[in-house]
Every structure is written in C-alpha cells, then in structure tokens.
Scaffold this motif. Sequence first.
Motif, PDB file in Angstrom:
ATOM      1  N   THR A 196       0.839  -1.188   0.000  1.00 33.52           N
ATOM      2  CA  THR A 196       0.000   0.000   0.000  1.00 33.52           C
ATOM      3  C   THR A 196       0.879   1.246   0.000  1.00 33.52           C
ATOM      4  O   THR A 196       2.087   1.177   0.208  1.00 33.52           O
ATOM      5  CB  THR A 196      -0.915   0.006   1.242  1.00 33.52           C
ATOM      6  N   GLU A 198       2.323   5.035  -1.646  1.00 36.28           N
ATOM      7  CA  GLU A 198       2.778   5.598  -2.918  1.00 36.28           C
ATOM      8  C   GLU A 198       4.280   5.419  -3.096  1.00 36.28           C
ATOM      9  O   GLU A 198       5.033   5.375  -2.111  1.00 36.28           O
ATOM     10  CB  GLU A 198       2.455   7.100  -2.984  1.00 36.28           C
ATOM     11  N   GLU A 216       0.554   4.100  -6.978  1.00 31.93           N
ATOM     12  CA  GLU A 216      -0.109   4.153  -5.671  1.00 31.93           C
ATOM     13  C   GLU A 216      -0.881   2.858  -5.445  1.00 31.93           C
ATOM     14  O   GLU A 216      -1.750   2.488  -6.253  1.00 31.93           O
ATOM     15  CB  GLU A 216      -1.059   5.344  -5.601  1.00 31.93           C
ATOM     16  N   HIS A 218      -3.376   0.355  -3.123  1.00 30.14           N
ATOM     17  CA  HIS A 218      -4.489   0.492  -2.191  1.00 30.14           C
ATOM     18  C   HIS A 218      -4.634  -0.710  -1.273  1.00 30.14           C
ATOM     19  O   HIS A 218      -5.351  -0.644  -0.274  1.00 30.14           O
ATOM     20  CB  HIS A 218      -5.794   0.707  -2.972  1.00 30.14           C
TER      21      HIS A 218
END
Length: 265
Positions: A196, A198, A216, A218
């Motif tokens: 997770t 960036e 990025e 999630h």
Amino acid sequence: MLLIQVLLSVFVFSCVSCATADFRNPIDSMETSIGISTETLIKTVTDMANKIKTLEAKVEKLERLEDKIAYLEETMMLKNEKIAKMERVVKALITEPCNNSESKDSTEPTDTSNSKDRHDVQLHTKDKHRGIRQIETVGFSTVLTNHLQHLGKKLVIKFNKILKNDGNGYDPNTGFFAAPLTGTYLFIYNFGHHSTGETWLELVKNGVAQNSAAVEGHFGGQNLQGGNAAIIHLNQGDRVWVETYLVSDVSLHAQTTTFSGVFLY
C-alpha cells in the motif's frame, strides 16, 4: 567588298561611257545608261558597307566567345583533375588507419590481461595523424535484486546487478552514471511496487530533476509497475541517476526495478 568593287567598276565604266558620248553632261549620261540615279547608287553602296562592318563586328565577337569557351573548358579539366586527386587522398586516409591497425595486430603480441579494460572504455577517439573521429558504443542496463522498503526522500537508488556496462559509465556503488563522452543519451527507468502507499521516483541530471514517475497501491497484495524515459544531452562527465521523490515512505520491489541508458549520437 567584292560587291562594292563591282558597283564601283560599273560606276567608273558608266562615267567613261558618258564622257565619250557627251563631255558636257557625264552624270546625266551615266544615270541614263545604268537606269538608276547617282544618289540611289551611293546610298546602296553605303548601306552595304555598313552591313559588312556589322557582320565583321559579329564575327569578331564570336571569335572572342570561342576563346572564352576554350579557356573555360581548360579550367574545368584542371578542376576535375584536382577533384580526382582529392578523392584519391581521402580514400587513402580512410583505408590507411584500418590497414595500420591490422598490421599492428599481426606483428604485436596480444595482451589478454588488459583487453577487457581497453574495450570497456569506449569513447570518441581521434586519429593523431589524420583527425578521423571514430564513434564507439556506450550503454548500460541494471537491475535491483533486493527489496527496498521505507525509503526516505532524495535517496539515490543503487541498482546492484549489472547486465551491461559498455564504457564503464555506471557505478553500482553510488548508483550514478557518468557520461564517458559528450552526446545525446536515452535513459529508461522502471520500478515495481508491492504494497500500500505511494512510490515516487525521478530521473536526475547533475542534481536537476528531468522527469518523474509514480504508482499508488491500495492494498497489500497489489502489484504495480511505474516508470518513465528521457532523451537528454550530456557533456563528458555529467552524472545521471534515479532517486526517491515527494513521499518519505517508498517501497521498491526487486527484479522489476531497473535502470538503463545508451548513447545515441
């Protein structure tokens, strides 16, 4: 000129004939005998003389043109001979260095211990006697073989596995590529992201960012790939590298994170 002489002869003959016929009016007698007036005859003779002068002038002009043409032909022939001589010299200059190198290789013993070092440093070289430049190849390709996590900002990525390093421009200890020669280069960098958050990277030349790329994630099991490329001019000794950018917690995945560059021209 022959026509003028004929006309003058006719005129003289007419005058003589008129004189024998009538001493008191020879002109009138001449005009009667030849059938034209004296003024017309004089005008005709004058016109013919002028035309002859014009023709003589044109002939003289043509003769001058012929002389010029002959001179130009001779000059062109000399220039063609010079061009042919220069072509022979250039051909000799191009083939002579190759012949010299072949003869040198055939007479001198081969030193295999330093052959790799000599071939690794491939630069623009200049023949000392002829000034002929030879372009050699410079290029590198690297891979990151270990996962990197929780990297901060402005950290140089040290790609530790070298696939190709012609010219020895890339240093795995610093992560920097130093240009062995001046010219235009193509650089490509890619990176893998497996977490997770960036990941931001940027391509840097002498401390100045050229471009950047980001991904990025999630959720933890997500596999992402990012990257970018650039064609930039480098002077000999300029340095290029890839570093982290923008965020302070960066993760890089092994094997999918790469950095490559090649000299174009």
